[in-house]
Design an enzyme around this catalytic site. Structure first.
Site, PDB file in Angstrom:
ATOM      1  N   ARG A 134       0.912  -0.899  -0.262  1.00 15.70           N
ATOM      2  CA  ARG A 134       0.286   0.167  -0.174  1.00 15.70           C
ATOM      3  C   ARG A 134       1.230   1.357  -0.127  1.00 15.70           C
ATOM      4  NH1 ARG A 134      -5.200  -0.656   2.515  1.00 15.70           N
ATOM      5  NH2 ARG A 134      -6.043  -3.084   1.229  1.00 15.70           N
ATOM      6  N   HIS A 164      -0.040  -3.818   6.602  1.00 11.58           N
ATOM      7  CA  HIS A 164       0.837  -2.479   6.749  1.00 11.58           C
ATOM      8  C   HIS A 164       1.969  -2.792   8.255  1.00 11.58           C
ATOM      9  CE1 HIS A 164      -3.012  -0.520   6.067  1.00 11.58           C
ATOM     10  NE2 HIS A 164      -2.069  -0.588   4.638  1.00 11.58           N
ATOM     11  N   CYS A 251      -5.467   1.450  13.802  1.00 13.06           N
ATOM     12  CA  CYS A 251      -6.489   1.588  12.241  1.00 13.06           C
ATOM     13  C   CYS A 251      -7.692   2.640  12.498  1.00 13.06           C
ATOM     14  CB  CYS A 251      -7.357   0.581  11.512  1.00 13.06           C
ATOM     15  SG  CYS A 251      -6.171  -0.305  11.408  1.00 13.06           S
TER      16      CYS A 251
END
Length: 256
Positions: A134, A164, A251
């Site tokens: 990403r 992530h 998040c």
């Protein structure tokens, strides 16, 4: 210490969010709302002011506001998400962020650079950024340049397996770091006191430090025990419905 937190309410479209684990099933929207309420209460109990934004039905993953920006003590960096379906979310955060930062303090990641905030971990004035599916090399370059312009430093950590950076490593202040999987032996983190997260509780590595309290996801007793033994106050809150969309505690908020 953090003074402010930004969150966004999940929309009903949440059930169509991106996931790498369809076997967990689709989120229960009503339960996700309740868990979000509890998450906000946990944050408020840590002494921060929580700004709650309305849901964005056109963006199923928009409750995961961490990916839209990185907010530091000196600047705000607006991201450019690597997931195509999330590209419009960051622009919709700018007006809110301008309530806390001047135009001169706000930087932007621009295409072809991509960057998501879930790949960024703050350790004092230094920031680690994960080179991931990403967040690409150009995104890392722009991010590092923006940070250095405002007096911060940055280093890049290539990721091998996780979505992530903060999926598997999270700094909880006082030189303590939760590490799991590929991060346990990473040279980048050799100077920290590591709280090792077993593979069976890998999701539990995503905890957040908020003003001397660590918020821990429900259902990860080994992680919870190690954090308590390290001397922290602990709040446990359930994020089971967000796990179904590869989302965790960090998040769901921007903390600054």
């Amino acid at each position: 210490m953090f003074k402010n937190v930004i969150v966004r309410r999940p929309g009903k479209s949440l059930i169509e969010g991106i996931t790498s684990a369809p076997e967990l099933g689709k989120p229960d929207y009503e339960l996700a709302l309740k868990q979000h309420d509890d998450y906000i209460k946990a944050l408020e109990s840590c002494g921060v002011e929580v700004t709650v934004l309305e849901s964005l039905e056109e963006y199923p993953d928009s409750c995961f506001v961490e990916d839209t920006a990185v907010l530091t003590p000196r600047c705000a960096i607006i991201s450019n998400p690597g997931a195509d379906t999330r590209r419009g979310e960051s622009a919709l955060m700018v007006d809110t962020i301008k309530k806390f930062y001047t135009d001169e303090q706000i930087e932007y990641i621009k295409s072809p650079g991509t960057m998501e905030g879930g790949d960024v971990m703050m350790v004092g004035d230094h920031f680690y950024i994960g080179l991931s599916a990403r967040t690409n090399e150009e995104g890392c370059r722009q991010f590092k340049e923006a940070l250095e312009k405002h007096g911060h430093t940055c280093s890049v950590v290539p990721l091998e397996k996780v979505l992530h950076l903060k999926t598997g490593v999270n700094y909880i202040e006082n030189n303590n770091m939760l590490v799991s999987g590929e991060f346990i032996e990473k040279e980048d983190f050799k100077s920290f006191s590591k709280l090792i997260v077993p593979e069976s509780e890998a999701y539990g590595a995503n905890c957040i430090w908020v003003n001397d309290t660590v918020i821990v996801p429900l259902g990860y007793p080994v992680v919870e025990k190690s954090i308590r033994e390290a001397g922290y106050n602990v709040i446990v809150t359930d994020t089971s419905e967000y796990r179904k969309l590869d989302g965790g505690l960090s998040c769901l908020s921007l903390r600054f």
